[in-house]
Design a protein around this motif. Structure first.
Motif, mmCIF file in Angstrom:
data_model
loop_
_atom_site.group_PDB
_atom_site.id
_atom_site.type_symbol
_atom_site.label_atom_id
_atom_site.label_comp_id
_atom_site.label_asym_id
_atom_site.label_seq_id
_atom_site.Cartn_x
_atom_site.Cartn_y
_atom_site.Cartn_z
ATOM 1 N N ALA A 1 42.820 38.323 49.676
ATOM 2 C CA ALA A 1 41.963 39.051 50.611
ATOM 3 C C ALA A 1 41.145 40.090 49.859
ATOM 4 O O ALA A 1 41.344 40.309 48.665
ATOM 5 C CB ALA A 1 42.828 39.730 51.679
ATOM 6 N N GLY A 2 40.240 40.720 50.564
ATOM 7 C CA GLY A 2 39.449 41.801 49.984
ATOM 8 C C GLY A 2 38.253 41.290 49.204
ATOM 9 O O GLY A 2 37.881 40.116 49.264
ATOM 10 N N ALA A 3 37.661 42.190 48.430
ATOM 11 C CA ALA A 3 36.429 41.886 47.689
ATOM 12 C C ALA A 3 36.616 40.772 46.672
ATOM 13 O O ALA A 3 35.653 40.090 46.319
ATOM 14 C CB ALA A 3 35.923 43.147 46.994
ATOM 15 N N LEU A 4 37.848 40.570 46.175
ATOM 16 C CA LEU A 4 38.100 39.556 45.148
ATOM 17 C C LEU A 4 38.793 38.310 45.717
ATOM 18 O O LEU A 4 39.339 37.506 44.954
ATOM 19 C CB LEU A 4 38.948 40.154 44.022
ATOM 20 N N ALA A 5 38.785 38.143 47.023
ATOM 21 C CA ALA A 5 39.471 37.018 47.673
ATOM 22 C C ALA A 5 39.083 35.695 47.012
ATOM 23 O O ALA A 5 37.904 35.418 46.785
ATOM 24 C CB ALA A 5 39.139 36.981 49.158
ATOM 25 N N GLY A 6 40.109 34.914 46.658
ATOM 26 C CA GLY A 6 39.895 33.613 46.033
ATOM 27 C C GLY A 6 39.852 33.651 44.519
ATOM 28 O O GLY A 6 39.953 32.617 43.871
ATOM 29 N N MET A 7 39.730 34.820 43.934
ATOM 30 C CA MET A 7 39.659 34.938 42.473
ATOM 31 C C MET A 7 41.053 34.787 41.868
ATOM 32 O O MET A 7 42.020 35.351 42.380
ATOM 33 C CB MET A 7 39.070 36.288 42.082
ATOM 34 N N SER A 8 41.155 34.011 40.778
ATOM 35 C CA SER A 8 42.414 33.825 40.063
ATOM 36 C C SER A 8 42.173 33.928 38.567
ATOM 37 O O SER A 8 41.155 33.433 38.075
ATOM 38 C CB SER A 8 43.004 32.440 40.346
ATOM 39 N N TYR A 9 43.120 34.522 37.862
ATOM 40 C CA TYR A 9 43.062 34.597 36.404
ATOM 41 C C TYR A 9 44.437 34.972 35.875
ATOM 42 O O TYR A 9 45.280 35.478 36.610
ATOM 43 C CB TYR A 9 42.008 35.613 35.935
ATOM 44 N N TRP A 10 44.667 34.727 34.598
ATOM 45 C CA TRP A 10 45.885 35.124 33.897
ATOM 46 C C TRP A 10 45.606 36.411 33.144
ATOM 47 O O TRP A 10 44.532 36.573 32.561
ATOM 48 C CB TRP A 10 46.306 34.039 32.914
ATOM 49 N N ALA A 11 46.584 37.320 33.122
ATOM 50 C CA ALA A 11 46.416 38.594 32.415
ATOM 51 C C ALA A 11 47.763 39.094 31.911
ATOM 52 O O ALA A 11 48.817 38.680 32.399
ATOM 53 C CB ALA A 11 45.789 39.635 33.343
ATOM 54 N N THR A 12 47.708 39.995 30.965
ATOM 55 C CA THR A 12 48.907 40.612 30.409
ATOM 56 C C THR A 12 49.467 41.643 31.381
ATOM 57 O O THR A 12 48.747 42.136 32.258
ATOM 58 C CB THR A 12 48.568 41.328 29.086
ATOM 59 N N PRO A 13 50.735 42.016 31.225
ATOM 60 C CA PRO A 13 51.254 43.141 31.990
ATOM 61 C C PRO A 13 50.470 44.399 31.648
ATOM 62 O O PRO A 13 49.919 44.519 30.551
ATOM 63 C CB PRO A 13 52.707 43.270 31.501
ATOM 64 N N GLY A 14 50.456 45.338 32.567
ATOM 65 C CA GLY A 14 49.788 46.606 32.318
ATOM 66 C C GLY A 14 49.157 47.151 33.575
ATOM 67 O O GLY A 14 49.176 46.516 34.623
ATOM 68 N N GLY A 15 48.591 48.350 33.456
ATOM 69 C CA GLY A 15 47.953 48.961 34.606
ATOM 70 C C GLY A 15 47.394 50.329 34.287
ATOM 71 O O GLY A 15 47.433 50.788 33.149
ATOM 72 N N GLY A 16 46.881 50.952 35.331
ATOM 73 C CA GLY A 16 46.166 52.210 35.199
ATOM 74 C C GLY A 16 47.025 53.410 34.862
ATOM 75 O O GLY A 16 48.213 53.461 35.212
ATOM 76 N N LEU A 17 46.411 54.361 34.180
ATOM 77 C CA LEU A 17 47.055 55.628 33.852
ATOM 78 C C LEU A 17 47.179 56.463 35.128
ATOM 79 O O LEU A 17 46.328 56.370 36.015
ATOM 80 C CB LEU A 17 46.242 56.405 32.824
ATOM 81 N N ARG A 18 48.221 57.273 35.206
ATOM 82 C CA ARG A 18 48.431 58.173 36.341
ATOM 83 C C ARG A 18 48.233 59.613 35.885
ATOM 84 O O ARG A 18 48.845 60.047 34.911
ATOM 85 C CB ARG A 18 49.841 58.015 36.889
ATOM 86 N N GLY A 19 47.394 60.330 36.589
ATOM 87 C CA GLY A 19 47.169 61.748 36.284
ATOM 88 C C GLY A 19 46.726 61.957 34.851
ATOM 89 O O GLY A 19 45.785 61.317 34.379
ATOM 90 N N ASP A 20 47.431 62.840 34.122
ATOM 91 C CA ASP A 20 47.075 63.128 32.728
ATOM 92 C C ASP A 20 47.936 62.323 31.749
ATOM 93 O O ASP A 20 48.072 62.679 30.583
ATOM 94 C CB ASP A 20 47.170 64.624 32.440
#
Length: 156
Positions: free
Chosen positions: A28-47
């Motif tokens: 769902a959402g703006a990327l609905a239907g999009m698929s890809y493989w990626a490494t683990p990881g994610g965004g930084l929190r605060g500082d």
């Protein structure tokens, strides 16, 4: 100028020289239907630093608890669309971590991760290079080759 989104990504390499990837599929959402493989990881929190985010994300997404991820092997900056439709300037640092086994725990996953990740797989270098599926970043096979050279037993 779009908002800057800093993130850490982890190339998690198993003793049998395979790389952990998650298949992301947006339903769902703006990327609905999009698929890809990626490494683990994610965004930084605060500082939070890139290194601290990599350690935290690795634990949350795989269950692997490490004290350090060492130095980043590369940094990427690119425009990216978030699932909510926001366009950001993605700034990602990539780290190599050697796993003791091909294991991945999903107990620390957020509901967003549970909704988006539809498959978990350990890839060999040849599987990664011959895949016709979308794999991000596009030069991941090259980064994986570099990671293998850094592996403790990668000199065979």
């Amino acid at each position: 100028m779009p908002r800057r989104r800093s993130a850490s990504r982890i190339l998690l390499v198993s003793p049998s020289h395979r790389l952990l990837l998650f298949k992301i599929h947006y339903k769902a959402g703006a990327l609905a239907g999009m698929s890809y493989w990626a490494t683990p990881g994610g965004g930084l929190r605060g500082d939070e630093s890139f290194e601290a985010a990599a350690v935290r994300e690795l634990y949350e997404e795989t269950g692997l608890d490490v004290q350090s991820v060492g130095c980043s092997i590369t940094r990427k900056e690119f425009l990216w669309q978030m699932p909510d439709g926001e366009h950001v300037l993605a700034v990602e640092n990539y780290y190599v971590v050697n796993a003791g086994a091909e294991y991945c725990s999903t107990t620390g996953w957020s509901s967003q991760e549970r909704d988006a990740v539809c498959e978990i797989r350990w890839w060999s270098e040849s599987e990664l290079m011959s895949s016709t599926e979308e794999i991000l970043p596009p030069d991941l096979p090259i980064l994986f080759g570099q990671a293998l050279l850094m592996a403790p037993d990668g000199s065979d």
